[in-house]
Scaffold this active site. Structure first.
Site, mmCIF file in Angstrom:
data_model
loop_
_atom_site.group_PDB
_atom_site.id
_atom_site.type_symbol
_atom_site.label_atom_id
_atom_site.label_comp_id
_atom_site.label_asym_id
_atom_site.label_seq_id
_atom_site.Cartn_x
_atom_site.Cartn_y
_atom_site.Cartn_z
ATOM 1 N N CYS A 79 0.827 -1.210 0.000
ATOM 2 C CA CYS A 79 0.000 0.000 0.000
ATOM 3 C C CYS A 79 0.866 1.266 0.000
ATOM 4 C CB CYS A 79 -0.978 -0.027 1.177
ATOM 5 S SG CYS A 79 -2.391 1.078 0.945
ATOM 6 N N HIS A 170 -3.823 -5.248 0.726
ATOM 7 C CA HIS A 170 -3.309 -5.733 2.010
ATOM 8 C C HIS A 170 -3.386 -7.259 2.081
ATOM 9 C CE1 HIS A 170 -2.780 -1.871 4.108
ATOM 10 N NE2 HIS A 170 -3.762 -1.462 3.327
ATOM 11 N N GLU A 172 -2.256 -9.108 4.407
ATOM 12 C CA GLU A 172 -2.279 -9.567 5.794
ATOM 13 C C GLU A 172 -3.682 -9.749 6.349
ATOM 14 O OE1 GLU A 172 -1.775 -5.012 5.955
ATOM 15 O OE2 GLU A 172 -1.219 -6.693 4.664
#
Length: 512
Positions: A79, A170, A172
């Site tokens: 990002c 993202h 994660e």
């Protein structure tokens, strides 16, 4: 021990990146983006640049020299890390017409090891206001979405001594379906990690390190009865045996009967523990204190006084051990960029310097769920390993507003009924943390033929992994009804029970 360094630019997901890497058996560390680290350390296998709430086009944008990192280590930009890379090497990054937030589908446009084993189209999670409009020279496009032209890119072969791969989404978060696979590909195929970080390896390395560091020195440890300090005690006990003395202080703010029950459990584990009942001193100092931070300060000060007095009874003590864990360490560091301190942490920093004790914190690199795994590997009983987290200030921050001995007692009684009922019905092990909060609110009720004007209890139960984010637990209505009836019928002074259905964020788990 091999590790990945994560430079934090302030993203709410930074700790989640570290957790995901550790779930893949690779040790990771979070550092502020502006910390000067020796990245030539052979243990460091790669670097990740986190997201951020800031824009790379802000006048005071957060910056670091990516070129310098690429001279020695491969990099993954996530990002903001991707946007910073694009801008730093001559690309174009502009504010999007509208913020892209939520689920999106990426389409691969070029093959790369980062996307090996992943479908040509895959769901990802976006959270950004800026978009990369043009890639810099010497970079190749890897993926895009229907709304953004650049969703993933990498440096061309030979562009830098080491490669950099960047993704606008993202990986994660669980909403990115193949996120763990993408991270795993970076770890194994780009950074060359062997993925050998496990609870057993942590125990072996930590005990060896403690033996080397402490030798025959004597150590005192402040025990709370929780899993963190208990696991720290077991590790130290295995390293130095009888040279460890635990001190368990009753501050009058524990759960009902907890002081005696925990002391008995420690004795069964073979630990050398001294119990100190200082409940009167704590409750006296807290009388009529209402500000949450002041409560923490008072408890911290009185604890130091009690602990110091007990420590002085012992001779030749050189070390103070604490059960500090990684989120405590990270949240207690406040610099421009990374998340600001939300509240003071009572167990970071140790006792005053005049005690002349060195600090040892065996768990300061672990997240809460990792502490549980280590405890289980050490053979710690399930009563400790599965025990819900309990705040250091205890009932002081679960009794909102002014503290009095009677209010603490009311909440302890209600909490005892609540937790006992969860255990009886098998729900205790299905939630991550539960407790009662006594509200500074009285309301009218009816009992028998009499009107009452008594306190309200809020029930809190959440599901989480490490407490950084949490969802409220979906307890059955029937169970909530039984708990409410028992509390109101058995605890005189409470006539209303409510259930907290707030998530973290935006709320916190505790109310103060």
């Amino acid at each position: 021990m091999e590790k990945i360094i994560i430079f934090d630019f302030g993203s709410q997901y930074t700790q989640l990146i570290a957790r995901r890497l550790r779930e893949l058996n690779v040790y990771s560390e979070i550092h502020p983006y502006n910390k000067d680290l020796d990245l030539t350390d052979s243990a460091i296998k790669g670097v990740i640049l986190s997201g951020s709430p800031f824009s790379v086009n802000d006048p005071n944008m957060l910056n670091l020299d990516i070129d310098k990192i690429l001279a020695v280590r491969p990099v993954l930009g996530i990002c903001y890390g991707a946007q910073l890379t694009a801008k730093q090497f001559g690309g174009k990054v502009e504010q999007s017409d509208k913020r892209e937030y939520g689920k999106a589908t990426i389409s691969k446009v070029s093959d790369d090891v980062m996307f090996e084993g992943i479908d040509s189209s895959s769901q990802v999670w976006m959270s950004h206001g800026d978009s990369i409009k043009e890639l810099p020279e010497g970079f190749d496009l890897l993926a895009q979405t229907s709304s953004i032209p650049v969703a993933a890119f990498r440096s061309a072969e030979g562009r830098f001594p080491h490669s950099i791969r960047c993704i606008q989404f993202h990986p994660e978060v669980t909403h990115t379906i193949d996120g763990s696979k993408i991270l795993d590909n970076f770890l194994t195929k780009v950074a060359g990690c062997t993925k050998d970080w496990t609870p057993d390896s942590f125990i072996e390395n930590t005990i060896a390190d403690l033996k080397s560091k402490l030798g025959t020195d004597k150590v005192i440890l402040g025990l709370s009865g929780g899993v963190d300090s208990s696991v720290a005690a077991l590790l130290l006990h295995k390293a130095i045996g009888p040279n460890l003395t635990g001190i368990f202080v009753n501050n009058g703010l524990l759960r009902k009967n907890e002081f005696s029950e925990v002391l008995d459990s420690y004795k069964e584990l073979g630990l050398n523990v001294v119990g100190v009942d200082a409940s009167e001193a704590f409750l006296s100092e807290l009388d009529s204190v209402s500000d949450p931070e002041k409560k923490r300060k008072v408890i911290g000060r009185v604890f130091i006084e009690v602990f110091e007095a007990e420590a002085k009874r012992m001779s030749d003590v050189k070390w103070l051990a604490q059960g500090t864990i990684y989120p405590d360490v990270i949240e207690s560091v406040s610099v421009k960029g990374p998340s600001a301190t939300i509240k003071s942490h009572h167990n970071v920093g140790g006792l005053p310097d005049h005690l002349d004790l060195k600090l040892v914190e065996p768990l300061r690199t672990l997240f809460k769920d990792e502490v549980r795994k280590v405890g289980k590997a050490l053979g710690l009983p399930s009563s400790f390993v599965g025990r819900h987290p309990f705040p250091g200030p205890g009932m002081a921050i679960r009794v909102l507003g002014e503290i009095t001995k009677e209010k603490v007692r009311l909440n302890q009684e209600a909490d005892h009924i609540y937790i006992s009922k969860l255990k009886e019905t098998g729900w205790y092990d299905k939630v991550w943390q539960a407790g009662t909060i006594l509200l500074p609110v009285k309301s009218v009720g009816v009992m028998g033929d009499e009107r009452t004007y008594e306190y309200t209890i809020a029930l809190r139960a959440v599901n989480s992994v490490d407490g950084m984010t949490a969802e409220w637990s979906k307890l059955p209505y029937e169970l909530l009804g039984e708990i409410s009836n028992e509390i109101i019928n058995q605890v005189r002074g409470i006539n209303r029970v409510v259930y907290d259905i707030s998530t973290k964020p935006p709320a916190t788990i505790e109310w103060e």
